[in-house]
Design a protein around this motif. Structure first.
Motif, PDB file in Angstrom:
ATOM      1  N   TYR A 157     -18.765  -3.647 -15.384  1.00 31.12           N
ATOM      2  CA  TYR A 157     -18.255  -3.927 -16.540  1.00 31.12           C
ATOM      3  C   TYR A 157     -18.268  -3.406 -17.685  1.00 31.12           C
ATOM      4  N   LYS A 158     -19.634  -3.322 -18.122  1.00 28.08           N
ATOM      5  CA  LYS A 158     -20.348  -2.586 -19.249  1.00 28.08           C
ATOM      6  C   LYS A 158     -19.792  -1.366 -19.526  1.00 28.08           C
ATOM      7  N   SER A 159     -19.596  -0.772 -18.366  1.00 33.31           N
ATOM      8  CA  SER A 159     -19.342   0.841 -18.335  1.00 33.31           C
ATOM      9  C   SER A 159     -17.840   1.340 -18.842  1.00 33.31           C
ATOM     10  N   GLY A 160     -17.029   0.098 -18.852  1.00 34.07           N
ATOM     11  CA  GLY A 160     -15.687   0.413 -19.260  1.00 34.07           C
ATOM     12  C   GLY A 160     -14.703   0.470 -18.261  1.00 34.07           C
ATOM     13  N   ASP A 161     -15.278   0.466 -17.024  1.00 37.79           N
ATOM     14  CA  ASP A 161     -14.461   0.419 -15.910  1.00 37.79           C
ATOM     15  C   ASP A 161     -13.638  -0.928 -15.747  1.00 37.79           C
ATOM     16  N   LEU A 162     -12.590  -1.201 -15.881  1.00 35.83           N
ATOM     17  CA  LEU A 162     -12.047  -2.361 -16.091  1.00 35.83           C
ATOM     18  C   LEU A 162     -10.707  -2.602 -15.048  1.00 35.83           C
ATOM     19  N   PHE A 163     -10.522  -1.311 -14.051  1.00 35.87           N
ATOM     20  CA  PHE A 163      -9.541  -1.991 -13.003  1.00 35.87           C
ATOM     21  C   PHE A 163     -10.437  -1.983 -11.650  1.00 35.87           C
ATOM     22  N   TRP A 164     -10.152  -3.311 -11.427  1.00 35.00           N
ATOM     23  CA  TRP A 164     -11.036  -3.716 -10.136  1.00 35.00           C
ATOM     24  C   TRP A 164      -9.972  -4.202  -8.837  1.00 35.00           C
ATOM     25  N   ASP A 165     -10.464  -3.815  -7.787  1.00 37.34           N
ATOM     26  CA  ASP A 165     -10.035  -4.015  -6.698  1.00 37.34           C
ATOM     27  C   ASP A 165     -10.315  -5.022  -5.622  1.00 37.34           C
ATOM     28  N   THR A 166      -9.750  -5.957  -5.074  1.00 40.32           N
ATOM     29  CA  THR A 166     -10.538  -6.711  -4.081  1.00 40.32           C
ATOM     30  C   THR A 166      -9.153  -7.016  -3.091  1.00 40.32           C
ATOM     31  N   ALA A 167      -9.511  -8.245  -2.257  1.00 39.14           N
ATOM     32  CA  ALA A 167      -8.690  -8.471  -1.161  1.00 39.14           C
ATOM     33  C   ALA A 167      -9.016 -10.034  -0.523  1.00 39.14           C
ATOM     34  N   ASP A 168      -8.286 -10.602   0.071  1.00 45.29           N
ATOM     35  CA  ASP A 168      -8.581 -11.923   0.512  1.00 45.29           C
ATOM     36  C   ASP A 168      -9.299 -11.829   1.754  1.00 45.29           C
ATOM     37  N   ILE A 169      -9.338 -10.589   2.597  1.00 47.77           N
ATOM     38  CA  ILE A 169      -9.938 -10.254   3.742  1.00 47.77           C
ATOM     39  C   ILE A 169     -11.230  -9.791   3.630  1.00 47.77           C
ATOM     40  N   TYR A 170     -11.674  -9.360   2.361  1.00 43.35           N
ATOM     41  CA  TYR A 170     -12.988  -8.800   2.155  1.00 43.35           C
ATOM     42  C   TYR A 170     -14.221  -9.815   2.056  1.00 43.35           C
ATOM     43  N   LYS A 221      -4.911  -8.869  -2.705  1.00 39.53           N
ATOM     44  CA  LYS A 221      -3.985  -8.641  -1.442  1.00 39.53           C
ATOM     45  C   LYS A 221      -3.852  -9.539  -0.753  1.00 39.53           C
ATOM     46  N   PHE A 222      -2.884  -9.475   0.390  1.00 37.39           N
ATOM     47  CA  PHE A 222      -2.750 -10.596   1.146  1.00 37.39           C
ATOM     48  C   PHE A 222      -2.268  -9.859   2.519  1.00 37.39           C
ATOM     49  N   ALA A 223      -2.028 -10.253   3.624  1.00 37.03           N
ATOM     50  CA  ALA A 223      -1.465 -10.014   4.976  1.00 37.03           C
ATOM     51  C   ALA A 223      -2.472 -10.198   6.288  1.00 37.03           C
ATOM     52  N   ASN A 224      -3.543  -9.456   5.810  1.00 38.29           N
ATOM     53  CA  ASN A 224      -4.446  -9.203   6.880  1.00 38.29           C
ATOM     54  C   ASN A 224      -5.121 -10.719   7.121  1.00 38.29           C
ATOM     55  N   TYR A 225      -5.489 -11.178   8.278  1.00 40.12           N
ATOM     56  CA  TYR A 225      -5.808 -12.434   8.660  1.00 40.12           C
ATOM     57  C   TYR A 225      -6.574 -12.273  10.073  1.00 40.12           C
ATOM     58  N   VAL A 226      -7.777 -12.787  10.241  1.00 33.37           N
ATOM     59  CA  VAL A 226      -8.705 -12.989  11.211  1.00 33.37           C
ATOM     60  C   VAL A 226      -8.470 -14.282  11.926  1.00 33.37           C
ATOM     61  N   ASP A 227      -8.026 -14.563  13.160  1.00 38.91           N
ATOM     62  CA  ASP A 227      -7.842 -15.656  13.676  1.00 38.91           C
ATOM     63  C   ASP A 227      -9.271 -16.186  13.921  1.00 38.91           C
ATOM     64  N   PRO A 228      -9.504 -17.613  13.625  1.00 40.60           N
ATOM     65  CA  PRO A 228     -11.193 -18.078  13.647  1.00 40.60           C
ATOM     66  C   PRO A 228     -11.258 -18.376  14.985  1.00 40.60           C
ATOM     67  N   LYS A 229     -10.381 -18.581  15.932  1.00 35.97           N
ATOM     68  CA  LYS A 229     -10.744 -19.139  17.221  1.00 35.97           C
ATOM     69  C   LYS A 229     -11.035 -17.878  18.129  1.00 35.97           C
ATOM     70  N   THR A 230     -10.147 -16.883  17.905  1.00 29.06           N
ATOM     71  CA  THR A 230     -10.224 -15.499  18.619  1.00 29.06           C
ATOM     72  C   THR A 230     -10.846 -14.333  18.010  1.00 29.06           C
ATOM     73  N   GLY A 231     -11.028 -14.314  16.884  1.00 28.01           N
ATOM     74  CA  GLY A 231     -11.503 -13.070  16.175  1.00 28.01           C
ATOM     75  C   GLY A 231     -10.378 -12.103  16.176  1.00 28.01           C
ATOM     76  N   GLU A 232      -9.277 -12.591  16.585  1.00 32.94           N
ATOM     77  CA  GLU A 232      -8.230 -11.280  16.807  1.00 32.94           C
ATOM     78  C   GLU A 232      -7.628 -11.029  15.322  1.00 32.94           C
ATOM     79  N   ARG A 233      -7.569  -9.777  14.769  1.00 34.86           N
ATOM     80  CA  ARG A 233      -7.015  -9.386  13.373  1.00 34.86           C
ATOM     81  C   ARG A 233      -5.396  -9.459  13.447  1.00 34.86           C
ATOM     82  N   GLN A 234      -4.748 -10.165  12.681  1.00 36.32           N
ATOM     83  CA  GLN A 234      -3.291 -10.209  12.557  1.00 36.32           C
ATOM     84  C   GLN A 234      -2.701  -9.831  11.113  1.00 36.32           C
TER      85      GLN A 234
END
Length: 351
Positions: free
Chosen positions: A49-62, A88-101
């Motif tokens: 933040y203090k560097s001035g780099d102000l375009f940040w990227d995350t996702a709900d799967i991270y 971001k949205f769309a990546n989902y991990v099934d909590p029961k099977t661990g399968e990525r959907q």
């Protein structure tokens, strides 16, 4: 606090100016081994933040990334207003099977955005991506819901990730897509090879380059799969397998040689190379180390000449990258075409 002014680039034809080199937060929370304690992660975010780099990227799967950023915003009143935040949205991990959907269903998207807003502790997301595209649902249906969220004020700008050129063109007929996020580096040039970069430019869509350093490989900092700690997802990626890793090192060594001639590091050369591809390219390297972040940011000072570009392209062409970007279950989510709307509507009347 007055923040440094870094170079900026316009986010597509309708978007704002954002920092020319963004920051990917994924590694702070997931996929590269055990996350560091909160205070260490806050210190990295403080520095970015203090560097001035102000375009940040995350996702709900991270992992806990959105929660971490939400806590950081609370610790830093007023900082949120300065940061252009993508999730971001769309990546989902099934909590029961661990399968990525992959989920693009309308109700899923509506719930996902509300969950992200709550975790981040904010009222509006600046840039909201469909992280992976569901092939059996028309992109028109997905983007229609994203436009609905935009009209409701929950998100400002729309993005897609790992779409095909055709999918992007179809999407833009529903609502303007401001950015496409694609893996893009000397190690991954599919965006050029499959016409997606051409489509982005034709439609006025910015390209946000994720993994611009080849997941750290192109910096030369990793010399063997043994350098990856337990829990590092690179252990499962074909191009980093014990068999393929040494074959792919040739490109790294060639880039290191060119960087030495240029008086910069291999990582800086790669980032400067991407930036030099056009004013519509915005790399978002991620790191958990302040030293590496500072090195990446200094790539903005490296000027790439026409001769440099020719040398780098020659090195890329001289090396055949061995191994796919993701394991088989992840590869099916790349450069996706979706079912035509007309065909889908026959089995989904009224939707």
């Amino acid at each position: 606090m007055a923040l440094p002014k870094l170079p900026t680039r316009k986010l597509g034809k309708n978007g704002p100016q954002v920092t020319a080199l963004g920051y990917g937060t994924m590694g702070l929370s997931a996929f590269y081994g055990t996350p560091k304690p909160d205070e260490e992660r806050y210190a990295v975010l403080d520095h970015v933040y203090k560097s001035g780099d102000l375009f940040w990227d995350t996702a709900d799967i991270y992992g806990d990334s959105e929660d971490l950023l939400g806590r950081w915003f609370k610790r830093n009143p007023g900082a949120r207003e300065n940061i252009f935040l993508a999730t971001k949205f769309a990546n989902y991990v099934d909590p029961k099977t661990g399968e990525r959907q992959i989920h693009n269903e309308p109700d899923y998207i509506r719930k996902a955005v509300d969950k992200s807003l709550k975790r981040l502790g904010i009222d509006q997301i600046d840039l909201y991506y469909c992280h992976r595209i569901q092939a059996d649902q028309p992109i028109e249906v997905t983007v229609k819901v994203m436009k609905e969220l935009q009209d409701a004020g929950k998100i400002k700008y729309l993005g897609l990730s790992e779409c095909s050129a055709d999918t992007l063109r179809r999407a833009c007929k529903v609502a303007h897509i401001d950015a496409v996020q694609m893996e893009y580096s000397p190690f991954s040039l599919e965006i050029e090879e499959f016409g997606l970069l051409e489509a982005c430019r034709e439609l006025g869509v910015a390209t946000v380059a994720y993994s611009p350093l080849g997941r750290g490989f192109l910096t030369g900092s990793v010399q063997s799969p043994a350098d990856f700690e337990e829990g590092d997802f690179r252990k499962f990626m074909p191009r980093f397998s014990p068999e393929n890793f040494p074959k792919n090192l040739k490109l790294v060594e060639d880039l290191k040689t060119l960087a030495h001639e240029k008086g910069c590091t291999a990582g800086q050369l790669v980032l400067a190379f991407l930036i030099a591809q056009g004013d519509d390219i915005i790399p978002i390297p991620g790191t958990t180390k302040i030293k590496n972040f500072d090195e990446n940011l200094d790539a903005l000072k490296v000027k790439i000449t026409k001769e440099d570009l020719e040398k780098i392209r020659k090195a890329i062409k001289a090396t055949q990258v061995i191994g796919s970007r993701y394991p088989p279950n992840g590869t099916k989510g790349l450069l996706v075409d979706t079912v035509p709307l007309e065909e889908w509507s026959k089995t989904h009347p009224g939707e």
